[in-house]
Design a protein around this motif. Sequence first.
Motif, PDB file in Angstrom:
ATOM      1  N   UNK A  59      17.156  11.277 -16.384  1.00  0.00           N
ATOM      2  CA  UNK A  59      16.433  11.343 -15.123  1.00  0.00           C
ATOM      3  C   UNK A  59      17.428  11.088 -14.004  1.00  0.00           C
ATOM      4  N   UNK A  60      17.418  11.992 -13.039  1.00  0.00           N
ATOM      5  CA  UNK A  60      18.367  11.939 -11.921  1.00  0.00           C
ATOM      6  C   UNK A  60      17.596  11.938 -10.608  1.00  0.00           C
ATOM      7  N   UNK A  61      18.197  11.357  -9.608  1.00  0.00           N
ATOM      8  CA  UNK A  61      17.639  11.431  -8.258  1.00  0.00           C
ATOM      9  C   UNK A  61      18.491  12.404  -7.475  1.00  0.00           C
ATOM     10  N   UNK A  62      17.849  13.433  -6.961  1.00  0.00           N
ATOM     11  CA  UNK A  62      18.553  14.486  -6.232  1.00  0.00           C
ATOM     12  C   UNK A  62      18.757  14.048  -4.789  1.00  0.00           C
ATOM     13  N   UNK A  63      19.970  14.142  -4.321  1.00  0.00           N
ATOM     14  CA  UNK A  63      20.275  13.745  -2.952  1.00  0.00           C
ATOM     15  C   UNK A  63      19.859  14.759  -1.914  1.00  0.00           C
ATOM     16  N   UNK A  64      19.812  16.042  -2.288  1.00  0.00           N
ATOM     17  CA  UNK A  64      19.502  17.069  -1.296  1.00  0.00           C
ATOM     18  C   UNK A  64      18.005  17.209  -1.031  1.00  0.00           C
ATOM     19  N   UNK A  65      17.148  16.962  -2.056  1.00  0.00           N
ATOM     20  CA  UNK A  65      15.714  17.135  -1.846  1.00  0.00           C
ATOM     21  C   UNK A  65      14.936  15.831  -2.017  1.00  0.00           C
ATOM     22  N   UNK A  66      15.618  14.742  -2.311  1.00  0.00           N
ATOM     23  CA  UNK A  66      15.017  13.414  -2.435  1.00  0.00           C
ATOM     24  C   UNK A  66      13.914  13.362  -3.500  1.00  0.00           C
TER      25      UNK A  66
END
Length: 76
Positions: free
Chosen positions: A22-29
């Motif tokens: 599970x990752x947190x995307x920086x571009x779309x939050x």
Amino acid sequence: MKKIHSDTERSLVLSSSKMGSICRCGCCNSYHLSLGNLTLRLDHTDILTLAGMLIEALELNAMCELNDEECRKGNA
């Protein structure tokens, strides 16, 4: 506690295992939940709902297993 590391410049890996990550995307939050070759984009409330569903399923399964054990002991 696991160390948080960055998979790419725009993605922050929060947790990973043999099953997925599970990752947190920086571009779309949002969060990207990857299981095998399937990736889902989820927002924060979806992650909380999913966590609640998993906990509820584990609790129900544990209660069913306890009831099965009690039934077997009572019939012995």
